[in-house]
Design a protein around this motif. Sequence first.
Motif, short mmCIF file in Angstrom:
data_model
loop_
_atom_site.label_atom_id
_atom_site.label_comp_id
_atom_site.label_asym_id
_atom_site.label_seq_id
_atom_site.Cartn_x
_atom_site.Cartn_y
_atom_site.Cartn_z
N GLU A 16 10.55 -2.30 -8.46
CA GLU A 16 9.54 -3.67 -8.16
C GLU A 16 8.89 -3.01 -6.95
OE1 GLU A 16 12.08 -4.54 -10.54
OE2 GLU A 16 13.26 -4.23 -8.58
N GLN A 17 9.39 -2.29 -5.96
CA GLN A 17 8.43 -1.49 -4.82
C GLN A 17 7.42 -0.52 -5.47
OE1 GLN A 17 8.59 -1.68 -0.97
NE2 GLN A 17 6.44 -1.24 -1.67
N GLN A 18 7.81 0.35 -6.57
CA GLN A 18 6.86 1.16 -7.15
C GLN A 18 5.66 0.38 -7.87
OE1 GLN A 18 6.54 4.47 -7.07
NE2 GLN A 18 7.99 4.25 -5.36
N LEU A 19 6.36 -0.82 -8.46
CA LEU A 19 5.07 -1.56 -9.25
C LEU A 19 4.05 -2.15 -8.16
CD1 LEU A 19 3.90 -3.53 -11.40
CD2 LEU A 19 5.82 -4.94 -10.85
N ILE A 20 4.57 -2.61 -6.87
CA ILE A 20 3.59 -3.25 -5.85
C ILE A 20 2.66 -1.91 -5.46
CG2 ILE A 20 3.64 -4.21 -3.70
CD1 ILE A 20 4.26 -6.09 -6.09
N TYR A 21 3.44 -0.87 -5.09
CA TYR A 21 2.67 0.21 -4.61
C TYR A 21 1.55 0.70 -5.76
CZ TYR A 21 5.91 1.78 -0.65
OH TYR A 21 6.77 2.10 0.33
N LEU A 22 1.74 0.69 -6.78
CA LEU A 22 0.71 0.85 -7.86
C LEU A 22 -0.33 0.14 -7.92
CD1 LEU A 22 0.14 2.98 -10.16
CD2 LEU A 22 1.39 1.45 -11.91
N LEU A 26 -4.06 0.74 -7.08
CA LEU A 26 -4.92 0.77 -8.26
C LEU A 26 -6.21 -0.28 -7.79
CD1 LEU A 26 -2.69 0.66 -11.40
CD2 LEU A 26 -4.22 2.49 -10.64
N ASN A 27 -5.90 -1.23 -7.00
CA ASN A 27 -6.77 -2.21 -6.57
C ASN A 27 -7.86 -1.39 -5.70
OD1 ASN A 27 -6.12 -4.41 -7.55
ND2 ASN A 27 -4.89 -5.33 -5.75
N GLN A 33 -6.31 -5.92 -12.28
CA GLN A 33 -4.98 -5.96 -12.88
C GLN A 33 -4.51 -7.39 -12.67
OE1 GLN A 33 -2.79 -2.63 -10.91
NE2 GLN A 33 -4.17 -3.13 -9.48
N ILE A 34 -3.48 -7.72 -13.36
CA ILE A 34 -2.67 -8.76 -13.15
C ILE A 34 -1.34 -8.64 -13.63
CG2 ILE A 34 -2.94 -9.66 -15.64
CD1 ILE A 34 -3.23 -12.55 -14.55
N VAL A 35 -0.25 -9.19 -13.08
CA VAL A 35 1.03 -8.92 -13.12
C VAL A 35 1.67 -10.16 -13.41
CG1 VAL A 35 1.87 -9.40 -10.54
CG2 VAL A 35 3.50 -8.05 -12.22
N LEU A 36 2.59 -10.18 -14.60
CA LEU A 36 3.24 -11.33 -15.30
C LEU A 36 4.53 -10.79 -14.79
CD1 LEU A 36 3.66 -13.63 -17.16
CD2 LEU A 36 4.34 -11.93 -19.06
N LYS A 353 -2.88 9.35 -10.68
CA LYS A 353 -2.29 9.95 -11.95
C LYS A 353 -2.08 8.80 -13.00
CE LYS A 353 -0.15 14.23 -10.04
NZ LYS A 353 1.41 14.61 -9.68
N THR A 354 -1.66 7.68 -12.66
CA THR A 354 -1.64 6.48 -13.61
C THR A 354 -2.85 6.17 -14.02
OG1 THR A 354 0.39 5.79 -12.56
CG2 THR A 354 -0.62 4.31 -13.88
N LYS A 355 -3.85 5.99 -13.28
CA LYS A 355 -5.36 5.72 -13.57
C LYS A 355 -5.73 6.66 -14.83
CE LYS A 355 -9.54 4.43 -11.82
NZ LYS A 355 -10.52 5.59 -11.99
N GLU A 356 -5.37 8.01 -14.52
CA GLU A 356 -5.72 9.01 -15.19
C GLU A 356 -5.28 8.70 -16.74
OE1 GLU A 356 -5.01 12.58 -13.39
OE2 GLU A 356 -6.79 12.37 -11.85
N VAL A 357 -3.86 8.44 -16.88
CA VAL A 357 -3.34 8.38 -17.91
C VAL A 357 -3.99 6.88 -18.66
CG1 VAL A 357 -1.00 7.55 -18.99
CG2 VAL A 357 -1.00 9.28 -17.30
N TYR A 358 -4.17 5.77 -18.07
CA TYR A 358 -4.83 4.74 -18.59
C TYR A 358 -6.15 5.17 -19.31
CZ TYR A 358 -1.85 1.56 -15.87
OH TYR A 358 -0.84 1.09 -15.07
N GLU A 359 -6.87 6.03 -18.32
CA GLU A 359 -8.38 6.36 -18.96
C GLU A 359 -8.13 7.20 -20.13
OE1 GLU A 359 -10.69 6.32 -14.77
OE2 GLU A 359 -9.58 8.10 -15.34
#
Length: 372
Positions: A16-22, A26-27, A33-36, A353-359
């Motif tokens: 959960e900490q990693q999700l929030i950091y991300l 990313l913001n 983004q939106i989180v469910l 790096k995650t943004k690059e994966v998305y792209e």
Amino acid sequence: MRIMHISSPKTWRGGEQQLIYLMEELNTLGVWQIVLCPFNSMVHKYCLKNHLNHVTYFKGFSANPMVAFRVSHICKREAIDLIHVHDSHAHNFAVLSSVLSKNEAHIIVSRRVDFPIHSGALSMFKYNHPRIARILCVSAAIRKVMLPFIDDESKLEVVHSGIDLGKFKNVKLDQDLRAEFGVDEKTTLAGNVSALAPHKDYQTFIRTAKRVIEAGKDVKFLAIGDGPLRKEVKQWIEEADMSNHIILTGFRKDVVAMLPQLDIFLITSETEGLGTSILDAQAAGVPVVATKAGGIVEIITNNENGMLADVKDDEMLSKHVLHYIENPEVRAQHANHGKKNVERFSKQMTAQKTKEVYESVLGRLRDIPVKE
């Protein structure tokens, strides 16, 4: 791009900490983004307090079709490009959304644990579903574990977890750890920050501590955290006659202030996805003694920025602790090397790096249709 994250735990742990950091990083990179997340979960409460874009659901159970339909509804309403799932149940909901309502959003899966997935038909189906675009492994060790189960190994990518390197700068020590627990200034403080959970192998931690005490060293060991095995861990400590030497602090909100006060960080995990608590220790300037579990070996280089031993090898772990106690100059050297090493694992780098994966995924999907 428009990203929807899905989280399912009501509690707050490393994932959960990693999700929030991300999300926060990313913001800053301009990603919508939106989180469910579950209603009244810790992620929900954090999002409310910090004004992060979110929607909630009532989980019910791990394959609840109503949650899957909610995923589909939000994807359609918000024109979601990618769904990023951050745990196993979130993964279930995303795949069910595709199966039950033909949701066309592709799925990014974060995999943070280093044990194999179940080889049953349902697990194989959800990890190899055609809507799965990437599986982000937080260590090369996890990628290796996942390889036998994934039909298309090109979907497996390593994106290390990251931490907030800035949180250990100019730390205010509101609480003196030694004063709180009655520990003399000359006593060595060794400990860790982790859940009291089976994979953390606290029996090895206790055996290691006992060996150090039996070697005649003045050491106090702290287990900072709480978890499902608290009662058992307390019993093991009593059975080992170590109650005067090991302190269970329980859950603490002041970990950032506590960590720099340790002389040695000792973690004896049996399995470990990467080991972000080790990253925190290095950022706090604390030398690390650890097992070679999972992705830990991707952080620690033995006898350079920490000390490593085989899983369950309490004899070698205790020798490393004793080596640090008897050689403060080595301890300081490894702590300095650790501070430099941890710069590779910033939350900013993880987000980039995650943004690059998305792209990459979105660029590829524009050219290659998905086979249902």
